[in-house]
Write a protein that holds these residues in place. Sequence first.
Motif, PDB file in Angstrom:
ATOM      1  N   LEU A  75       0.835  -1.200   0.000  1.00  0.00           N
ATOM      2  CA  LEU A  75       0.000   0.000   0.000  1.00  0.00           C
ATOM      3  C   LEU A  75       0.872   1.254   0.000  1.00  0.00           C
ATOM      4  O   LEU A  75       0.642   2.195  -0.770  1.00  0.00           O
ATOM      5  N   ALA A  76       1.891   1.267   0.826  1.00  0.00           N
ATOM      6  CA  ALA A  76       2.789   2.426   0.898  1.00  0.00           C
ATOM      7  C   ALA A  76       3.520   2.632  -0.430  1.00  0.00           C
ATOM      8  O   ALA A  76       3.653   3.770  -0.906  1.00  0.00           O
TER       9      ALA A  76
ATOM     10  N   TYR B  21       2.535   1.714  -3.499  1.00  0.00           N
ATOM     11  CA  TYR B  21       1.607   2.205  -4.519  1.00  0.00           C
ATOM     12  C   TYR B  21       1.257   3.672  -4.296  1.00  0.00           C
ATOM     13  O   TYR B  21       1.203   4.448  -5.247  1.00  0.00           O
ATOM     14  N   GLN B  22       1.020   4.064  -3.059  1.00  0.00           N
ATOM     15  CA  GLN B  22       0.699   5.462  -2.784  1.00  0.00           C
ATOM     16  C   GLN B  22       1.904   6.363  -3.097  1.00  0.00           C
ATOM     17  O   GLN B  22       1.745   7.454  -3.630  1.00  0.00           O
ATOM     18  N   GLU B  23       3.093   5.888  -2.792  1.00  0.00           N
ATOM     19  CA  GLU B  23       4.305   6.672  -3.048  1.00  0.00           C
ATOM     20  C   GLU B  23       4.499   6.950  -4.538  1.00  0.00           C
ATOM     21  O   GLU B  23       5.002   8.009  -4.912  1.00  0.00           O
TER      22      GLU B  23
ATOM     23  N   PHE C  94      -0.536   6.083  -6.871  1.00  0.00           N
ATOM     24  CA  PHE C  94      -1.849   5.439  -6.828  1.00  0.00           C
ATOM     25  C   PHE C  94      -2.676   6.069  -5.711  1.00  0.00           C
ATOM     26  O   PHE C  94      -2.129   6.493  -4.690  1.00  0.00           O
ATOM     27  N   THR C  95      -3.999   6.117  -5.907  1.00  0.00           N
ATOM     28  CA  THR C  95      -4.897   6.604  -4.870  1.00  0.00           C
ATOM     29  C   THR C  95      -5.902   5.512  -4.533  1.00  0.00           C
ATOM     30  O   THR C  95      -6.221   4.662  -5.368  1.00  0.00           O
ATOM     31  N   ILE C  96      -6.393   5.534  -3.322  1.00  0.00           N
ATOM     32  CA  ILE C  96      -7.399   4.562  -2.892  1.00  0.00           C
ATOM     33  C   ILE C  96      -8.722   4.936  -3.542  1.00  0.00           C
ATOM     34  O   ILE C  96      -9.177   6.064  -3.438  1.00  0.00           O
TER      35      ILE C  96
END
Length: 158
Positions: free
Chosen positions: A137-138, A140-142, A145-147
């Motif tokens: 998750l970290a 992808y967000q870095e 990517f957004t939830i």
Amino acid sequence: MINLRKMRVEEYPAYCDYFIADYSQEIAQNYGHSIEIATDLAHQDLIRHFPNGLETNEHDLMCIEIDSANSLKVIGYLWHSIKSSDASTFIYDFYIADEYRGNGYGKQAISQLEKLLVSADINQIKLRVAYQNQRALALYQEIGFTISGYNMSKKLVG
């Protein structure tokens, strides 16, 4: 530097072994199934998407390689499927071997995938992250990517 390339037929059995073992653990953990049932479900999922092995037009299995001691070494896998109707792809599986994590190879692999997709007029990548996989998750967000939603389940007792 990494290389992202289509998986070869002779590499597919090793991928199947890895995928079934890894995905069955996720199924068991997320849905409360026994490891035997989870293993069967993981195997069925793989067969459903690849009924003829790598001979499919809907799903792409790719190997992630690095140049190690002047020879290419597979350090991970990326499985995605393009949906032309909405110019997107969905990542089903993305794996970097434990001993190679934390070196930027995951970011490089996604960056290479993005370049391939842009050249094919694909403008969105979708994926699902298991709730307990905070490292993924970290990452992808870095990289931007957004939830966009949550998968939820409820165990019924009766």
